[in-house]
Structures are given as structure tokens and as C-alpha cells.
Design a protein around this motif. Structure first.
Motif, PDB file in Angstrom:
ATOM      1  N   THR A  13       0.846  -1.192   0.000  1.00 49.43           N
ATOM      2  CA  THR A  13       0.000   0.000   0.000  1.00 49.43           C
ATOM      3  C   THR A  13       0.880   1.241   0.000  1.00 49.43           C
ATOM      4  OG1 THR A  13      -1.805  -1.091   1.171  1.00 49.43           O
ATOM      5  CG2 THR A  13      -1.725   1.308   1.317  1.00 49.43           C
ATOM      6  N   SER A  14       0.594   2.142  -0.928  1.00 48.44           N
ATOM      7  CA  SER A  14       1.348   3.401  -0.997  1.00 48.44           C
ATOM      8  C   SER A  14       0.450   4.556  -0.570  1.00 48.44           C
ATOM      9  CB  SER A  14       1.845   3.638  -2.424  1.00 48.44           C
ATOM     10  OG  SER A  14       0.737   3.872  -3.286  1.00 48.44           O
ATOM     11  N   VAL A  15       1.070   5.662  -0.273  1.00 48.15           N
ATOM     12  CA  VAL A  15       0.293   6.873   0.035  1.00 48.15           C
ATOM     13  C   VAL A  15      -0.579   7.212  -1.174  1.00 48.15           C
ATOM     14  CG1 VAL A  15       0.450   9.359   0.481  1.00 48.15           C
ATOM     15  CG2 VAL A  15       1.905   7.767   1.757  1.00 48.15           C
ATOM     16  N   ALA A  16      -0.058   7.034  -2.377  1.00 46.56           N
ATOM     17  CA  ALA A  16      -0.842   7.310  -3.585  1.00 46.56           C
ATOM     18  C   ALA A  16      -2.110   6.446  -3.633  1.00 46.56           C
ATOM     19  CB  ALA A  16       0.007   7.073  -4.838  1.00 46.56           C
ATOM     20  N   ASP A  17      -2.003   5.187  -3.197  1.00 49.79           N
ATOM     21  CA  ASP A  17      -3.190   4.318  -3.154  1.00 49.79           C
ATOM     22  C   ASP A  17      -4.247   4.880  -2.199  1.00 49.79           C
ATOM     23  OD1 ASP A  17      -2.041   2.377  -4.870  1.00 49.79           O
ATOM     24  OD2 ASP A  17      -1.080   1.371  -3.154  1.00 49.79           O
ATOM     25  N   VAL A  18      -3.785   5.337  -1.049  1.00 49.40           N
ATOM     26  CA  VAL A  18      -4.706   5.896  -0.045  1.00 49.40           C
ATOM     27  C   VAL A  18      -5.337   7.175  -0.584  1.00 49.40           C
ATOM     28  CG1 VAL A  18      -4.900   6.835   2.301  1.00 49.40           C
ATOM     29  CG2 VAL A  18      -3.440   4.832   1.869  1.00 49.40           C
ATOM     30  N   LEU A  19      -4.534   7.999  -1.239  1.00 48.88           N
ATOM     31  CA  LEU A  19      -5.057   9.241  -1.822  1.00 48.88           C
ATOM     32  C   LEU A  19      -6.124   8.949  -2.871  1.00 48.88           C
ATOM     33  CD1 LEU A  19      -1.735  11.263  -2.281  1.00 48.88           C
ATOM     34  CD2 LEU A  19      -3.387  11.400  -0.401  1.00 48.88           C
ATOM     35  N   ARG A  26      -2.651  15.086  -2.104  1.00 43.60           N
ATOM     36  CA  ARG A  26      -1.389  14.803  -1.412  1.00 43.60           C
ATOM     37  C   ARG A  26      -1.112  15.888  -0.368  1.00 43.60           C
ATOM     38  NH1 ARG A  26       2.622  11.265  -2.097  1.00 43.60           N
ATOM     39  NH2 ARG A  26       1.704  10.476  -3.999  1.00 43.60           N
ATOM     40  N   GLN A  27      -1.372  17.139  -0.725  1.00 40.98           N
ATOM     41  CA  GLN A  27      -1.138  18.243   0.207  1.00 40.98           C
ATOM     42  C   GLN A  27      -2.026  18.104   1.449  1.00 40.98           C
ATOM     43  OE1 GLN A  27      -1.877  22.122  -1.447  1.00 40.98           O
ATOM     44  NE2 GLN A  27      -1.198  23.179   0.404  1.00 40.98           N
ATOM     45  N   SER A  28      -3.284  17.762   1.242  1.00 41.50           N
ATOM     46  CA  SER A  28      -4.199  17.581   2.375  1.00 41.50           C
ATOM     47  C   SER A  28      -3.764  16.406   3.250  1.00 41.50           C
ATOM     48  CB  SER A  28      -5.629  17.351   1.887  1.00 41.50           C
ATOM     49  OG  SER A  28      -6.111  18.499   1.241  1.00 41.50           O
ATOM     50  N   PHE A  29      -3.324  15.329   2.615  1.00 39.52           N
ATOM     51  CA  PHE A  29      -2.858  14.165   3.359  1.00 39.52           C
ATOM     52  C   PHE A  29      -1.717  14.562   4.292  1.00 39.52           C
ATOM     53  CE2 PHE A  29       0.047  10.614   3.974  1.00 39.52           C
ATOM     54  CZ  PHE A  29      -0.800   9.570   4.325  1.00 39.52           C
ATOM     55  N   TYR A  30      -0.739  15.279   3.730  1.00 41.26           N
ATOM     56  CA  TYR A  30       0.442  15.633   4.520  1.00 41.26           C
ATOM     57  C   TYR A  30       0.190  16.778   5.504  1.00 41.26           C
ATOM     58  CZ  TYR A  30       3.258  12.182   2.183  1.00 41.26           C
ATOM     59  OH  TYR A  30       3.764  10.987   1.729  1.00 41.26           O
ATOM     60  N   GLN A  31      -0.960  17.408   5.422  1.00 41.76           N
ATOM     61  CA  GLN A  31      -1.343  18.363   6.467  1.00 41.76           C
ATOM     62  C   GLN A  31      -1.830  17.621   7.714  1.00 41.76           C
ATOM     63  OE1 GLN A  31      -4.223  20.897   4.540  1.00 41.76           O
ATOM     64  NE2 GLN A  31      -2.655  22.332   3.839  1.00 41.76           N
ATOM     65  N   VAL A  32      -2.313  16.396   7.510  1.00 44.24           N
ATOM     66  CA  VAL A  32      -2.842  15.594   8.619  1.00 44.24           C
ATOM     67  C   VAL A  32      -1.827  14.550   9.087  1.00 44.24           C
ATOM     68  CG1 VAL A  32      -4.698  14.024   9.310  1.00 44.24           C
ATOM     69  CG2 VAL A  32      -5.200  15.943   7.790  1.00 44.24           C
ATOM     70  N   PHE A  33      -1.150  13.918   8.147  1.00 39.19           N
ATOM     71  CA  PHE A  33      -0.232  12.823   8.472  1.00 39.19           C
ATOM     72  C   PHE A  33       1.182  13.159   8.025  1.00 39.19           C
ATOM     73  CE2 PHE A  33      -4.385  10.822   7.462  1.00 39.19           C
ATOM     74  CZ  PHE A  33      -4.698  10.389   8.736  1.00 39.19           C
ATOM     75  N   ASP A  34       2.154  12.699   8.788  1.00 37.20           N
ATOM     76  CA  ASP A  34       3.561  12.899   8.436  1.00 37.20           C
ATOM     77  C   ASP A  34       4.046  11.869   7.426  1.00 37.20           C
ATOM     78  OD1 ASP A  34       3.783  15.021  10.203  1.00 37.20           O
ATOM     79  OD2 ASP A  34       4.437  13.731  11.858  1.00 37.20           O
ATOM     80  N   CYS A  39      -0.306   7.568   9.105  1.00 34.25           N
ATOM     81  CA  CYS A  39      -1.685   7.287   8.681  1.00 34.25           C
ATOM     82  C   CYS A  39      -2.113   5.908   9.176  1.00 34.25           C
ATOM     83  CB  CYS A  39      -1.778   7.384   7.166  1.00 34.25           C
ATOM     84  SG  CYS A  39      -3.440   7.118   6.503  1.00 34.25           S
ATOM     85  N   PHE A  40      -1.193   4.941   9.070  1.00 45.50           N
ATOM     86  CA  PHE A  40      -1.499   3.601   9.565  1.00 45.50           C
ATOM     87  C   PHE A  40      -1.827   3.636  11.051  1.00 45.50           C
ATOM     88  CE2 PHE A  40      -0.384  -0.183  11.868  1.00 45.50           C
ATOM     89  CZ  PHE A  40      -1.062  -1.166  11.174  1.00 45.50           C
TER      90      PHE A  40
END
Length: 191
Positions: A13-19, A26-34, A39-40
Motif C-alpha cells: 500500500t502506498s500513500v498514492a493508493d490511499v489518496l 497529497r497536500q491535504s494528506f500531509y497536512q494531517v499525516f507525516d 496514517c497507519f
């Protein structure tokens, strides 16, 4: 995260898969998770909270965790109600169950520590449920929780949800046998 990992596993599983699955940038993801592991860990915490919430609902507890009528009775009756509810909660939430039981080991040492801490909390809750007050009884609770973890993980890995539910009756019978033998620190044979 839980849904993608249920299909691909943690490693694949990649961050891209989760996105892609979540529709989040991607920007929103990294505002919440490092990171992916961050995220896991959030998904793992959600899995634990959801498991507890489902368990409370199934045993009829209120929003403060005060047990309802399903948790009345002697320790063995309470164990049966709680254990049956636990198994059903695992069946109801397969993506989170996979994350909690299987993928946590691929996520690394911090995730495994967090799972170990949660398992310790389950042991403590089980001991309270059974009225255990001594170390020998707590050790019996630890053994039962560890055995349960192994059994449910095997059934879940085999995608055998009915097999997962089927763990209930023999485990309940085994706990009754241990109770009658005094393994929980109570007098042997006492209900």
C-alpha cells in the motif's frame, strides 16, 4: 488506509493508493499525516476504538461503558457475552480486523508496541470482567487473550469468518473448565 490494506497489504500500500481511494489531495494528506506509518497508526487507533465501540454496543453498554443487561450475571456469563460480542465485532469490520490482526506486524516496531499495549488493556479488562485479583489469575487471562489472538488471526487469514465465530463455543467451554479448576485465583469449583 484500512480498505486499501485489506486488498493490498501494508507493504504494497502506498500513500498514492490511499489518496486515490479517499479522494484527498497529497497536500491535504500531509497536512494531517507525516507519513504512511502515521496514517497507519491513526487507522490502527480507529480500529481499536471501533472494536471497543462495537463490543459495547453488542453487550448493551451505554455511551459511558456502563454494561447493560447482557453483562449481568456471574463472571462466566459475562465472559460468554463479551467473547461472543468480540468475535462478532471482528466479523463486522473486516478491513479494520485485518489491520489490527495482520497488517500491524508489517508496519514495524511502533505499531507492534501499540498492538501489545492494546492487548495488555484487553487482558486487564478481561481480568476485571472475571473478578481476578491475583497474579496467577492475571496470567491465566493473559494466556487466554494470547491464544484467542492466535486463533482469530488464523481464521481471519484463512478468510473463514464462520470459523472465526466457531472459536467461541470451545473457548467458552475451556474458560469454564479453567474457572472450575480455580485458574483465575478464585476457589476451585466456585461459580
Amino acid at each position: 488506509m484500512a480498505e486499501v490494506m485489506a486488498e493490498k497489504g501494508y507493504v504494497a500500500t502506498s500513500v498514492a493508493d490511499v489518496l486515490q481511494r479517499s479522494g484527498v489531495s497529497r497536500q491535504s494528506f500531509y497536512q494531517v499525516f507525516d507519513s504512511k506509518i502515521d496514517c497507519f497508526m491513526a487507522a490502527f487507533d480507529t480500529a481499536g476504538d471501533l472494536l471497543v465501540q462495537r463490543l459495547l454496543e453488542m453487550v448493551g453498554a451505554d455511551e459511558h461503558g456502563v454494561p447493560g443487561p447482557a453483562m449481568a450475571g456471574d463472571p462466566l456469563q459475562r465472559f460468554e457475552a463479551a467473547f461472543t460480542a468480540y468475535l462478532e465485532a471482528l466479523v463486522i469490520e473486516p478491513a479494520y480486523t485485518r489491520l489490527f490482526l495482520i497488517e500491524v506486524y508489517a508496519a514495524g516496531p511502533e505499531a507492534m508496541r501499540r498492538r501489545s499495549d492494546l492487548q495488555d488493556a484487553i487482558v486487564a479488562a478481561f481480568a476485571d470482567l472475571m473478578g481476578v485479583t491475583d497474579e496467577a489469575g492475571r496470567f491465566a487471562c493473559r494466556l487466554i487473550v494470547a491464544a484467542t489472538s492466535t486463533l482469530v488471526t488464523k481464521a481471519f487469514t484463512d478468510n473463514d469468518l464462520e470459523g472465526l465465530r466457531a472459536i467461541g463455543p470451545p473457548m467458552i467451554d475451556h474458560v469454564r473448565t479453567l474457572w472450575r479448576a480455580g485458574a483465575f485465583g478464585q476457589q476451585a469449583g466456585r461459580p
